[in-house]
Design a protein around this motif. Structure first.
Motif, PDB file in Angstrom:
ATOM      1  N   SER A   9      34.725  43.219  54.664  1.00 27.39           N
ATOM      2  CA  SER A   9      34.431  44.497  55.306  1.00 27.39           C
ATOM      3  C   SER A   9      33.317  45.224  54.572  1.00 27.39           C
ATOM      4  O   SER A   9      33.192  45.132  53.353  1.00 27.39           O
ATOM      5  CB  SER A   9      35.684  45.382  55.307  1.00 27.39           C
ATOM      6  OG  SER A   9      36.742  44.730  55.956  1.00 27.39           O
ATOM      7  N   ALA A 167      45.216  43.803  62.270  1.00 21.06           N
ATOM      8  CA  ALA A 167      44.793  42.739  63.183  1.00 21.06           C
ATOM      9  C   ALA A 167      45.199  43.069  64.606  1.00 21.06           C
ATOM     10  O   ALA A 167      44.645  42.532  65.567  1.00 21.06           O
ATOM     11  CB  ALA A 167      45.422  41.420  62.750  1.00 21.06           C
ATOM     12  N   GLY A 168      46.173  43.960  64.764  1.00 20.41           N
ATOM     13  CA  GLY A 168      46.638  44.330  66.092  1.00 20.41           C
ATOM     14  C   GLY A 168      47.956  45.060  66.001  1.00 20.41           C
ATOM     15  O   GLY A 168      48.528  45.221  64.913  1.00 20.41           O
ATOM     16  N   ASP A 355      50.045  45.517  62.319  1.00 19.31           N
ATOM     17  CA  ASP A 355      50.197  44.446  61.330  1.00 19.31           C
ATOM     18  C   ASP A 355      48.841  44.148  60.692  1.00 19.31           C
ATOM     19  O   ASP A 355      47.826  44.038  61.399  1.00 19.31           O
ATOM     20  CB  ASP A 355      50.721  43.168  61.983  1.00 19.31           C
ATOM     21  CG  ASP A 355      52.082  43.352  62.641  1.00 19.31           C
ATOM     22  OD1 ASP A 355      52.837  44.232  62.189  1.00 19.31           O
ATOM     23  OD2 ASP A 355      52.382  42.610  63.594  1.00 19.31           O
ATOM     24  N   SER A 356      48.834  44.022  59.378  1.00 16.30           N
ATOM     25  CA  SER A 356      47.607  43.675  58.654  1.00 16.30           C
ATOM     26  C   SER A 356      47.826  42.374  57.889  1.00 16.30           C
ATOM     27  O   SER A 356      48.857  42.191  57.254  1.00 16.30           O
ATOM     28  CB  SER A 356      47.213  44.781  57.662  1.00 16.30           C
ATOM     29  OG  SER A 356      46.929  45.983  58.336  1.00 16.30           O
ATOM     30  N   PHE A 357      46.845  41.488  57.961  1.00 15.62           N
ATOM     31  CA  PHE A 357      46.922  40.187  57.286  1.00 15.62           C
ATOM     32  C   PHE A 357      45.636  40.004  56.477  1.00 15.62           C
ATOM     33  O   PHE A 357      44.549  39.963  57.048  1.00 15.62           O
ATOM     34  CB  PHE A 357      47.056  39.052  58.299  1.00 15.62           C
ATOM     35  CG  PHE A 357      48.201  39.221  59.260  1.00 15.62           C
ATOM     36  CD1 PHE A 357      49.452  38.709  58.965  1.00 15.62           C
ATOM     37  CD2 PHE A 357      48.027  39.893  60.467  1.00 15.62           C
ATOM     38  CE1 PHE A 357      50.507  38.857  59.852  1.00 15.62           C
ATOM     39  CE2 PHE A 357      49.068  40.051  61.356  1.00 15.62           C
ATOM     40  CZ  PHE A 357      50.314  39.531  61.041  1.00 15.62           C
ATOM     41  N   ARG A 365      44.060  31.672  54.387  1.00 15.66           N
ATOM     42  CA  ARG A 365      43.447  31.871  55.712  1.00 15.66           C
ATOM     43  C   ARG A 365      44.221  31.125  56.791  1.00 15.66           C
ATOM     44  O   ARG A 365      44.461  31.648  57.881  1.00 15.66           O
ATOM     45  CB  ARG A 365      41.997  31.393  55.687  1.00 15.66           C
ATOM     46  CG  ARG A 365      41.024  32.406  55.150  1.00 15.66           C
ATOM     47  CD  ARG A 365      39.609  31.887  55.261  1.00 15.66           C
ATOM     48  NE  ARG A 365      38.639  32.910  54.881  1.00 15.66           N
ATOM     49  CZ  ARG A 365      37.365  32.688  54.707  1.00 15.66           C
ATOM     50  NH1 ARG A 365      36.875  31.463  54.866  1.00 15.66           N
ATOM     51  NH2 ARG A 365      36.549  33.668  54.367  1.00 15.66           N
ATOM     52  N   VAL A 368      47.554  32.931  57.353  1.00 19.04           N
ATOM     53  CA  VAL A 368      47.357  34.189  58.070  1.00 19.04           C
ATOM     54  C   VAL A 368      47.157  33.944  59.558  1.00 19.04           C
ATOM     55  O   VAL A 368      47.696  34.665  60.399  1.00 19.04           O
ATOM     56  CB  VAL A 368      46.164  34.963  57.462  1.00 19.04           C
ATOM     57  CG1 VAL A 368      45.604  35.983  58.451  1.00 19.04           C
ATOM     58  CG2 VAL A 368      46.588  35.643  56.179  1.00 19.04           C
ATOM     59  N   ARG A 369      46.392  32.933  59.898  1.00 15.02           N
ATOM     60  CA  ARG A 369      46.172  32.641  61.318  1.00 15.02           C
ATOM     61  C   ARG A 369      47.486  32.322  62.025  1.00 15.02           C
ATOM     62  O   ARG A 369      47.734  32.782  63.145  1.00 15.02           O
ATOM     63  CB  ARG A 369      45.186  31.482  61.475  1.00 15.02           C
ATOM     64  CG  ARG A 369      43.734  31.875  61.291  1.00 15.02           C
ATOM     65  CD  ARG A 369      42.798  30.817  61.847  1.00 15.02           C
ATOM     66  NE  ARG A 369      42.822  29.612  61.038  1.00 15.02           N
ATOM     67  CZ  ARG A 369      41.984  29.357  60.055  1.00 15.02           C
ATOM     68  NH1 ARG A 369      41.045  30.239  59.735  1.00 15.02           N
ATOM     69  NH2 ARG A 369      42.064  28.235  59.372  1.00 15.02           N
ATOM     70  N   GLN A 372      49.716  35.557  62.155  1.00 11.22           N
ATOM     71  CA  GLN A 372      49.155  36.489  63.144  1.00 11.22           C
ATOM     72  C   GLN A 372      49.454  36.014  64.563  1.00 11.22           C
ATOM     73  O   GLN A 372      49.818  36.817  65.436  1.00 11.22           O
ATOM     74  CB  GLN A 372      47.655  36.599  62.926  1.00 11.22           C
ATOM     75  CG  GLN A 372      46.986  37.726  63.683  1.00 11.22           C
ATOM     76  CD  GLN A 372      45.543  37.880  63.260  1.00 11.22           C
ATOM     77  OE1 GLN A 372      45.154  37.504  62.161  1.00 11.22           O
ATOM     78  NE2 GLN A 372      44.734  38.447  64.141  1.00 11.22           N
ATOM     79  N   GLU A 376      51.664  38.012  67.434  1.00  9.47           N
ATOM     80  CA  GLU A 376      51.073  38.312  68.733  1.00  9.47           C
ATOM     81  C   GLU A 376      51.923  37.745  69.858  1.00  9.47           C
ATOM     82  O   GLU A 376      52.132  38.395  70.893  1.00  9.47           O
ATOM     83  CB  GLU A 376      49.653  37.765  68.803  1.00  9.47           C
ATOM     84  CG  GLU A 376      48.966  37.928  70.160  1.00  9.47           C
ATOM     85  CD  GLU A 376      48.823  39.368  70.608  1.00  9.47           C
ATOM     86  OE1 GLU A 376      48.601  39.587  71.820  1.00  9.47           O
ATOM     87  OE2 GLU A 376      48.931  40.285  69.766  1.00  9.47           O
TER      88      GLU A 376
END
Length: 409
Positions: A9, A167-168, A355-357, A365, A368-369, A372, A376
């Motif tokens: 970021s 993430a959503g 939710d944050s990952f 990585r 996390v995928r 997540q 979802e």
């Protein structure tokens, strides 16, 4: 271990080009007792949910955490003057070869959030929040990811820093209502529809026909033991009839509830237990976490075998608690995460949860995928009544299979 992945970021910069971080140092502690005084001091002025109060976390760590051999880390951020400005109480979890950090409490904590001094939180944007979490992960060491679910997007109208990296949305929201200090009836008139109030008045009248009743807060060891016994028995029967696992059945949960409701003698208990009693029998219970003028509903139960079950004694107890908390000048009352008819009946507002990952390694990585995607999928299922019914039917079928197989051997 693979090299950590730095946050991608964008970061705000100062005149020299360096990131303008509002913290000067990050320390990681492993013993909660060593930071009790600092924790309580920050809690008194911080943005903090009832589930990250020192009383709630310390009771959980000493009971459920100890029973499961959980590993805990407490990240403390201090400013240039050495004052504590943020604290993240984290549990370290290992799953499928991945080591990640999440907030302490798991499914028993409705809200997952750090403790932040308001001015500190207001200075963080997404870039600085990412940097903060990355540096916390590096300070803990050996982590593949940070997994923060069910985070309120804001608290007291100030953005939750970690939620800036969401993430959503979480699969469910949390339901709440603002209390009118000193006026429970005004609160219920505002939050409930006229139709709901009429139905509720009818239930209350029918319940009164069974005889005099009392609402009691369990304070003494004997009262606490009685309330916990009633709650666990009523919940066990409820889950048995539903055909789903009982999340409260492990012995450590009994110890946690009793310990959190007893307190440590220095500060008020982090959890309050209430019973609705009729002719000496407990027909409903309610458990709530308390902090900073907020009562947060953790769990409720009722006696399914009682003749009062048809007039919703749990809802009658809930209404009584709303009135009680108004009289005690509490500011807010929430009913926790998840959908239920009684929540929308009593509440006229909600907290959005996200939710944050944050992956910290290449292995993280991948994890996390997957995590997540699962969240979802859960969100999509819960947002579709038809999909939810199918999922619940499939889950019941899968739970019956082992029993049927065992019976046929």
């Amino acid at each position: 271990m693979p090299a950590p992945i730095p946050p991608s970021s964008p970061r705000p910069t100062g005149p020299s080009g360096a990131a303008a971080a509002p913290w000067a140092s990050i320390a990681v502690e492993t013993e909660i007792a060593a930071i009790a005084a600092e924790w309580r001091g920050l809690e008194a002025r911080a943005l903090v949910t009832p589930y990250q109060s020192h009383g709630w976390v310390s009771a959980f760590v000493a009971t459920v955490g100890a029973a499961h051999g959980m590993e805990f880390r407490y990240a403390l951020l201090r400013d240039a003057g050495g004052e504590l400005c943020a604290l993240l109480p984290l549990a370290i979890t290992r799953r499928s070869g991945i080591r990640f950090a999440e907030f302490i409490g798991g499914k028993h904590a409705n809200y997952h959030m750090g403790l932040y001094a308001p001015g500190f939180a207001e200075r963080l944007d997404a870039g600085l929040a990412a940097r903060m979490l990355f540096e916390i992960g590096r300070a803990i060491g050996g982590l593949d990811a940070l997994i923060f679910i069910n985070q309120p997007t804001q608290w007291h109208d100030i953005a939750n820093p970690a939620a800036l990296l969401a993430a959503g949305p979480s699969p469910s929201r949390a339901y709440k209502l603002a209390l009118v200090p000193g006026d429970g009836e005004a609160t219920l008139r505002r939050s409930m529809s006229s139709h709901a109030r009429k139905k509720f008045k009818n239930k209350r009248s029918r319940f009164a026909d069974f005889g005099p009743s009392t609402v009691t807060r369990a304070r003494t060891p004997a009262e606490i033991e009685r309330a916990v016994d009633a709650f666990l028995q009523q919940k066990a029967e409820r889950f048995r009839r539903m055909g789903v696992p009982d999340p409260f059945e492990e012995p450590a949960m009994r110890t946690f509830l009793a310990r959190a409701a007893t307190g440590d003698g220095e500060t008020p208990p982090a959890v309050e237990l209430y019973t609705l009693d009729l002719k000496g029998a407990c027909v409903a219970t309610y458990i709530g976490a308390v902090q900073g003028g907020r009562f947060s509903g953790m769990a409720t139960s009722f006696d399914m075998a009682s003749e009062t079950a048809r007039v919703s004694p749990g809802e009658l107890l809930l209404a009584a608690l709303i009135r009680l908390k108004c009289s005690e000048n509490f500011a807010a009352f929430d009913l926790g995460v998840g959908e239920a008819r009684y929540k929308t009946t009593f509440c006229d507002a909600h907290d959005d949860l996200v939710d944050s990952f944050l992956p910290l390694t290449l292995k993280g990585r991948w994890f996390v995928r997957v995590a997540q995607a699962k969240r979802e999928l859960k969100r999509r299922i819960k947002s579709s009544p038809r999909a939810l019914r199918l999922a619940q039917r499939a889950a019941r079928w899968l739970r019956r299979r082992p029993a049927e197989t065992a019976g046929g051997e």
